[in-house]
Design a protein around this motif. Structure first.
Motif, short mmCIF file in Angstrom:
data_model
loop_
_atom_site.label_atom_id
_atom_site.label_comp_id
_atom_site.label_asym_id
_atom_site.label_seq_id
_atom_site.Cartn_x
_atom_site.Cartn_y
_atom_site.Cartn_z
N UNK A 94 -33.25 -5.78 35.38
CA UNK A 94 -33.01 -4.40 34.97
C UNK A 94 -33.54 -3.42 36.01
N UNK A 95 -34.70 -3.73 36.59
CA UNK A 95 -35.26 -2.87 37.64
C UNK A 95 -34.35 -2.81 38.86
N UNK A 96 -33.79 -3.95 39.24
CA UNK A 96 -32.85 -3.99 40.36
C UNK A 96 -31.63 -3.12 40.04
N UNK A 97 -31.12 -3.24 38.82
CA UNK A 97 -29.94 -2.46 38.43
C UNK A 97 -30.21 -0.96 38.46
N UNK A 98 -31.38 -0.56 37.97
CA UNK A 98 -31.73 0.86 37.97
C UNK A 98 -31.89 1.39 39.39
N UNK A 99 -32.57 0.63 40.23
CA UNK A 99 -32.72 1.03 41.63
C UNK A 99 -31.36 1.20 42.31
N UNK A 100 -30.49 0.21 42.12
CA UNK A 100 -29.18 0.24 42.78
C UNK A 100 -28.33 1.40 42.29
N UNK A 101 -28.43 1.71 41.02
CA UNK A 101 -27.57 2.75 40.44
C UNK A 101 -28.16 4.15 40.57
N UNK A 102 -29.46 4.29 40.31
CA UNK A 102 -30.07 5.61 40.18
C UNK A 102 -31.00 5.99 41.33
N UNK A 103 -31.45 5.00 42.11
CA UNK A 103 -32.33 5.30 43.23
C UNK A 103 -33.80 5.16 42.89
N UNK A 104 -34.61 5.16 43.94
CA UNK A 104 -36.05 4.88 43.81
C UNK A 104 -36.77 5.96 43.01
N UNK A 145 -44.78 -2.70 38.53
CA UNK A 145 -43.37 -3.06 38.39
C UNK A 145 -42.67 -3.03 39.75
N UNK A 146 -42.94 -2.00 40.54
CA UNK A 146 -42.30 -1.89 41.85
C UNK A 146 -42.71 -3.06 42.75
N UNK A 147 -43.98 -3.41 42.75
CA UNK A 147 -44.43 -4.54 43.55
C UNK A 147 -43.71 -5.82 43.11
N UNK A 148 -43.56 -6.00 41.81
CA UNK A 148 -42.87 -7.19 41.31
C UNK A 148 -41.40 -7.18 41.70
N UNK A 149 -40.75 -6.03 41.64
CA UNK A 149 -39.34 -5.94 42.01
C UNK A 149 -39.15 -6.26 43.49
N UNK A 150 -40.06 -5.78 44.34
CA UNK A 150 -39.97 -6.07 45.77
C UNK A 150 -39.99 -7.57 46.00
N UNK A 151 -40.93 -8.25 45.38
CA UNK A 151 -41.03 -9.70 45.55
C UNK A 151 -39.81 -10.41 44.96
N UNK A 210 -28.94 -6.02 47.30
CA UNK A 210 -29.04 -5.35 48.60
C UNK A 210 -29.19 -3.84 48.42
N UNK A 211 -28.49 -3.27 47.46
CA UNK A 211 -28.61 -1.83 47.22
C UNK A 211 -30.04 -1.46 46.81
N UNK A 212 -30.65 -2.29 45.97
CA UNK A 212 -32.04 -2.05 45.57
C UNK A 212 -32.97 -2.20 46.76
N UNK A 213 -32.74 -3.22 47.57
CA UNK A 213 -33.55 -3.46 48.76
C UNK A 213 -33.46 -2.27 49.72
N UNK A 214 -32.26 -1.73 49.87
CA UNK A 214 -32.07 -0.57 50.74
C UNK A 214 -32.84 0.64 50.22
N UNK A 215 -32.76 0.87 48.92
CA UNK A 215 -33.51 1.98 48.32
C UNK A 215 -35.00 1.86 48.60
N UNK A 216 -35.53 0.67 48.42
CA UNK A 216 -36.96 0.45 48.65
C UNK A 216 -37.31 0.62 50.13
N UNK A 217 -36.48 0.10 51.00
CA UNK A 217 -36.75 0.19 52.44
C UNK A 217 -36.76 1.64 52.91
N UNK A 218 -35.77 2.41 52.48
CA UNK A 218 -35.68 3.80 52.91
C UNK A 218 -36.84 4.63 52.35
#
Length: 234
Positions: A39-49, A78-84, A124-132
């Motif tokens: 769910x965290x990945x989906x929210x990041x990908x759709x709505x942003x960090x 939660x963010x640390x867990x999503x990154x991993x 990948x979209x979630x990863x990009x949000x986190x990286x940026x």
């Protein structure tokens, strides 16, 4: 969602599994954590960090916020867990897609297609949000840097085991991978192709396949790779 344990890759397993069970926990706890992380990945990908919140992730996961906080006690946790999780997932997805790919003349072309397909995923979209976001957030950057390093090394380690030996043993092996990965990631992250998108992305993919797969392209890559090795040795 794939909840198998990642035990094959020595680099990626240096990032702890955020869904791992503690002593005495039941399997449903792992399933709940994976549900939350998905769910965290989906929210990041759709709505942003910036819009990622424990409330929003709990709603996306279909559980109460209290239940979510039992597993991940704060937004930072939660963010640390999503990154991993997303780092491990991307390696897992890559390995699953490449396993069993025939080592025939079409191997490299299919590998390019797989690389591009996997950049169209929520992971990948979630990863990009986190990286940026990590560029201007020191706390996030401190979490992302080891994940980025683990991903880079783990992706190479996976490729060494998945590519035919005549490719993985070649001097231009890493250069081939870097050209494909960073050109395609740049296109996917920038999303700046605003007209004739299908035609232009198709042309880029064909160019990559020619560059890394034809005799002329390989000769050029080999020359550049050998030059880099000589510079490093000097």
């Amino acid at each position: 969602m794939n909840d198998r344990d990642d035990t094959e890759n020595s680099h990626i397993t240096r990032l702890p599994d955020p869904a791992a069970l503690s002593s005495g926990e039941f399997n449903r706890s792992r399933r709940t954590r994976l549900r939350i992380l998905g769910a965290g990945v989906a929210v990041l990908a759709r709505d942003g960090y910036k819009k990622l919140s424990t409330t929003g992730v709990a709603k996306e996961a279909g559980i109460t916020r209290a239940a979510m906080l039992y597993h991940f006690g704060s937004r930072a946790e939660l963010i640390e867990a999503i990154i991993r999780h997303v780092t491990r997932r991307r390696i897992d997805m890559y390995t699953a897609a490449m396993e069993g790919l025939p080592h025939d003349e079409g191997f490299l072309e299919r590998a390019v297609d797989i690389a591009w397909e996997q950049l169209q995923t929520p992971e990948f979209e979630a990863y990009t949000e986190l990286s940026l976001a990590s560029r201007t957030d020191p706390a996030l950057r401190a979490l992302m840097e080891p994940a980025l390093a683990a991903f880079d090394r783990a992706r190479r380690e996976a490729a060494l085991g998945l590519f035919p030996r005549y490719l993985s043993d070649s001097v231009e092996f890493d250069l081939r991978r870097d050209i494909v990965r960073f050109l395609l990631e740049g296109v996917a992250q920038q999303d700046g192709i605003t007209f004739n998108r299908e035609e232009r992305t198709g042309a880029l993919l064909r160019f990559l396949k020619l560059l890394i797969g034809t005799q002329e392209g390989v000769a050029l890559l080999r020359k550049v790779a050998r030059g880099a090795h000589e510079d490093d040795a000097a």
